[in-house]
Design a protein around this motif. Structure first.
Motif, short mmCIF file in Angstrom:
data_model
loop_
_atom_site.label_atom_id
_atom_site.label_comp_id
_atom_site.label_asym_id
_atom_site.label_seq_id
_atom_site.Cartn_x
_atom_site.Cartn_y
_atom_site.Cartn_z
N ALA A 46 -5.01 3.83 -4.44
CA ALA A 46 -4.17 2.63 -4.34
C ALA A 46 -5.03 1.38 -4.22
CB ALA A 46 -3.22 2.75 -3.16
N ALA B 64 -1.00 4.93 -10.62
CA ALA B 64 -1.53 5.81 -9.57
C ALA B 64 -1.24 7.28 -9.84
CB ALA B 64 -0.98 5.40 -8.21
N ILE C 250 2.51 2.29 -3.21
CA ILE C 250 1.64 2.95 -4.19
C ILE C 250 1.23 4.35 -3.75
CG2 ILE C 250 -0.53 2.75 -5.48
CD1 ILE C 250 -0.29 -0.27 -5.14
N THR C 251 1.12 4.58 -2.44
CA THR C 251 0.66 5.89 -1.96
C THR C 251 1.79 6.92 -1.82
OG1 THR C 251 0.87 5.18 0.35
CG2 THR C 251 -1.29 4.89 -0.72
N SER D 281 -5.03 9.19 -1.57
CA SER D 281 -3.98 8.31 -2.09
C SER D 281 -4.31 6.86 -1.80
CB SER D 281 -2.63 8.67 -1.47
OG SER D 281 -2.25 9.98 -1.80
N ARG D 282 -4.81 6.61 -0.61
CA ARG D 282 -5.14 5.24 -0.22
C ARG D 282 -6.32 4.72 -1.05
NH1 ARG D 282 -7.98 1.78 2.96
NH2 ARG D 282 -6.75 0.29 4.19
N LEU E 126 0.82 -1.21 0.00
CA LEU E 126 0.00 0.00 0.00
C LEU E 126 0.86 1.26 0.00
CD1 LEU E 126 -2.87 1.14 0.12
CD2 LEU E 126 -2.71 1.08 2.62
N ARG F 119 1.54 1.14 -9.12
CA ARG F 119 2.24 2.36 -8.66
C ARG F 119 2.37 3.37 -9.79
NH1 ARG F 119 8.28 1.59 -6.60
NH2 ARG F 119 8.45 0.95 -8.78
#
Length: 259
Positions: free
Chosen positions: A134, A169, A115-116, A130-131, A112, A166
């Motif tokens: 993700a 995102a 990616i954030t 962001s979460r 997690l 990622r």
């Protein structure tokens, strides 16, 4: 301003003109020109050492070109070997995503956070937003149950899917893949190619360097065969792979098929 000059048509996401790159006296990219249209998948094939990865690294600003011009989404990154200003380069860089051969995940971050982190630092998104992005991407990659896992706890195919998530995102306009299956066992290759196929169906603009000939033939909209730092042949993927015109292309494909 010069750097806002549009080298592309409205349908072009990438235009490369007479691009060259040298390392000392070794010229690894020699006057390459091509364009990638919006929603198109460009495949790039060729032997090791032909300049494929260096080409991608130049377009993604990981290597500095020696000459030529590159524009991305209508903005000039470099013109006749002269780069735009730093702020403009940073802005242009946000339109580009790169998926590496060897995943390049942070081993001490959870899936997690891998990616954030860039979303928050590069784009300034808040933690919750962001979460959310993700988790949506992890669900798309069938990895939502792995959000709190660490890269070492994942298979190679899972790690590569995280690296794709990622990159996505940051919402790039074009996504580059540098031999995304080369570090994987053959049985894991299919799951990554399936992800790329799904992105192609969604009309994500992509440039894919690959040794998977059937994938390049069936998924690409256009195909380039490189050798010795030049484009030897380009055109319709099925024609390039099944009925190549150039002897060098024929020799490469014969050797590849034997393997």
């Amino acid at each position: 301003m010069l750097w806002r000059k549009n080298l592309t048509t409205t349908n072009d996401v990438i235009t490369v003109e007479n691009l060259s790159k040298s390392f000392g006296n070794l010229e690894v990219i020699k006057n390459i020109s091509f364009s990638v249209h919006r929603g198109e998948v460009l495949g790039i094939i060729g032997p090791s050492g032909s300049g494929k990865s260096t080409l991608l690294r130049c377009i993604c600003q990981l290597e500095k070109v020696s000459g030529g011009s590159v524009s991305i989404c209508g903005s000039t990154m470099v013109k006749d070997g002269v780069y735009a200003e730093k702020n403009e380069l940073r802005r242009i860089g946000l339109d580009v995503g790169l998926v590496f051969q060897n995943f390049n995940l942070f081993p001490h971050f959870s899936v997690l956070r891998n990616i954030t982190e860039a979303q928050q630092i590069v784009l300034g998104r808040d933690k919750d937003h962001s979460r959310e992005i993700a988790m949506d991407l992890l669900k798309k990659m069938n990895l939502e149950t792995k959000a709190l896992s660490y890269p070492c706890e994942l298979s190679g195919g899972q790690q590569q899917r995280v690296s794709i998530a990622r990159a996505l995102a940051l919402k790039p306009q074009v996504l580059f893949f540098d031999e995304p299956t080369s570090a994987l066992d053959p049985e894991l290759t299919g799951e990554i190619l399936s992800v790329i196929r799904d992105l192609a169906k969604e009309k994500m603009t992509m440039v894919v360097v690959t040794h998977e000939m059937s994938f390049a033939r069936d998924t690409s909209d256009s195909l380039i065969f490189m050798d010795g730092g030049v484009i030897v042949e380009q055109g319709n993927p099925r024609e390039v792979i099944e009925t190549p015109r150039e002897e060098r292309t024929k020799a490469f494909l014969r050797r590849f098929n034997k393997n």
